[in-house]
Write a protein that holds these residues in place. Structure first.
Motif: not given
Length: 161
Positions: A107-108, A134-135, A139-142
């Motif tokens: 999860c983020i 950091h952005d 985060a969504k890409k990872a």
């Protein structure tokens, strides 16, 4: 378990491989809430997981200490022979971890103090880990990359309808 006891169990337990039904003395074996069945053979108690018993009768052998029984459709109540396979303990633990991550461990989470930073939380080798990003775009890409890795791992070993 000793070989002679295994041979005796193979003779006494019948297994319908297509329906996934085990019978002992013409009675259907029903597991308890933990998945165990109890057999009385030669006035001795034998307690086995139902999937191990299905492997013993269907495949012909029990898993070793470093092997586990994998349910290919991830439904532990389905003990048809086409749904069972024996895999290494390491592979089984990786699949279990991937399933846990896909079920919610991945999860983020927003950072506590910095409003533009995010934590990517996941489980790795049974340890809850988090990675600072950091952005939100990164985060969504990872997140998607990790999710795809887990999906590929599960699709390699499991079969779904």
């Amino acid at each position: 378990m000793q070989q002679d006891k295994q041979d005796l169990i193979k003779q006494l337990v019948s297994y319908d491989k297509d329906k996934g039904i085990l019978r002992f003395n013409d009675k259907v074996l029903v597991p308890d809430y933990q998945g165990f069945v109890v057999l009385y053979i030669n006035k001795k108690l034998v307690k086995l997981k139902i999937e191990k018993l299905a492997c013993l009768v269907g495949i012909g052998r029990l898993p070793n200490k470093n092997e586990r029984v994998l349910h290919k459709n991830l439904d532990t109540s389905d003990i048809r022979l086409c749904n069972l396979s024996i895999v290494n303990k390491e592979v089984f633990l990786k699949l279990k971890e991937a399933r846990l991550n896909l079920d919610g461990a991945l999860c983020i989470v927003p950072h506590d103090t910095d409003q533009f930073c995010y934590w990517l939380c996941y489980r790795d080798k049974s340890i809850q880990k988090r990675e600072l990003i950091h952005d939100i775009v990164s985060a969504k890409k990872a997140f998607r990359i990790r999710k795809l890795q887990y999906i590929k791992l599960i699709n390699k070993f499991c079969v779904f309808n």
